[in-house]
Design an enzyme around this catalytic site. Sequence first.
Site, PDB file in Angstrom:
ATOM      1  CG  HIS A  14       4.909  10.816   7.705  1.00  0.00           C
ATOM      2  ND1 HIS A  14       5.408  11.150   6.463  1.00  0.00           N
ATOM      3  CD2 HIS A  14       4.403   9.552   7.577  1.00  0.00           C
ATOM      4  CE1 HIS A  14       5.234  10.141   5.635  1.00  0.00           C
ATOM      5  NE2 HIS A  14       4.619   9.157   6.278  1.00  0.00           N
ATOM      6  CB  ALA A  15       8.061  15.506   7.434  1.00  0.00           C
ATOM      7  N   GLY A  16       6.527  13.572   5.241  1.00  0.00           N
ATOM      8  CA  GLY A  16       6.414  13.135   3.853  1.00  0.00           C
ATOM      9  C   GLY A  16       5.108  13.586   3.224  1.00  0.00           C
ATOM     10  CG  HIS A  17       1.384  12.046   4.597  1.00  0.00           C
ATOM     11  ND1 HIS A  17       1.820  11.345   5.702  1.00  0.00           N
ATOM     12  CD2 HIS A  17       0.784  11.132   3.789  1.00  0.00           C
ATOM     13  CE1 HIS A  17       1.488  10.072   5.580  1.00  0.00           C
ATOM     14  NE2 HIS A  17       0.861   9.916   4.428  1.00  0.00           N
TER      15      HIS A  17
ATOM     16  CD  GLN B 103       0.180   4.487  -3.906  1.00  0.00           C
ATOM     17  OE1 GLN B 103      -0.298   3.740  -3.068  1.00  0.00           O
ATOM     18  NE2 GLN B 103       0.518   5.739  -3.619  1.00  0.00           N
TER      19      GLN B 103
END
Length: 283
Positions: free
Chosen positions: A34-37, A155
């Site tokens: 998605h846009a985050g990636h 993480q």
Amino acid sequence: MQTVTTVAALRQQISTWKTSGEKIVFVPTMGNLHAGHLALIDHAKTCAGKLICSIFVNALQFDREEDLQAYPRTPQQDLVALRIAKVDLVFMPEHEEIYSEKNQIQINIPKNPLNQQLCGKFRPGFFDGIVKVVTRLFNIVTPDIAVFGEKDYQQLIIIKQLVQDLKLPIQIEQVPTQREGDGLALSSRNSYLNATERKLAPQLYAELICVKKHIEDGNRDFGTLENQAMKRLTKAGFRPDYVAIRNAVNLQSPSYDTEFIAILTAAWLGKARLIDNILLQLV
């Protein structure tokens, strides 16, 4: 754009690039992009070097088989998006390729108590699985730079500590959380939300904003702020695992002279477990 599925093919291409003096920039993902990636990839492209993106759903970081089976997989759409983003190489291995005997890498990974805290407390083995696969990917890809998002903040801190503990020559770059217009942090798991839950979901971020404002106004009673936020989320219809105010550098409990703060939360909404955080610097 090249697509490879084996460690041998990947290493052959990396060797060619490194012989030519190229740097390797790495963005590991589990797919369903998605846009985050894509923001991670956009940042990686500014780092100068050959850009490798992996798509690998790591079974070891799922604590429930049904969650692993339900995780959304969209490989063909992902490849189209990565081609448009001008990624140089996509690594799409099967589970056996990463964990097979022929690709075994004997490394003593130091124990990190942070693996069992916050999300690790509610998802036993989750961060152990992440550390294991990231260590393997780092040793396979041998990147000069690796890019991670701040949305998965625990993480991020654990991986930074891993790189430091193993003395890996890898620069970790971090990218701010990408959000929908209403504030909801982008996540593959947002697809689990029904229409009613999707309307409610932005309240998680709104609650972080509320806690942030209290801190900026001088409130340092962190325990009370955490408890109040938990109660408000529960009243709103969430099932919160935690709201935690921590030192943003190491995720330890903050003191009155802590300069950088992270406010983190994880909460269930229907079938979706949502996580989010806000970072702030105290004056």
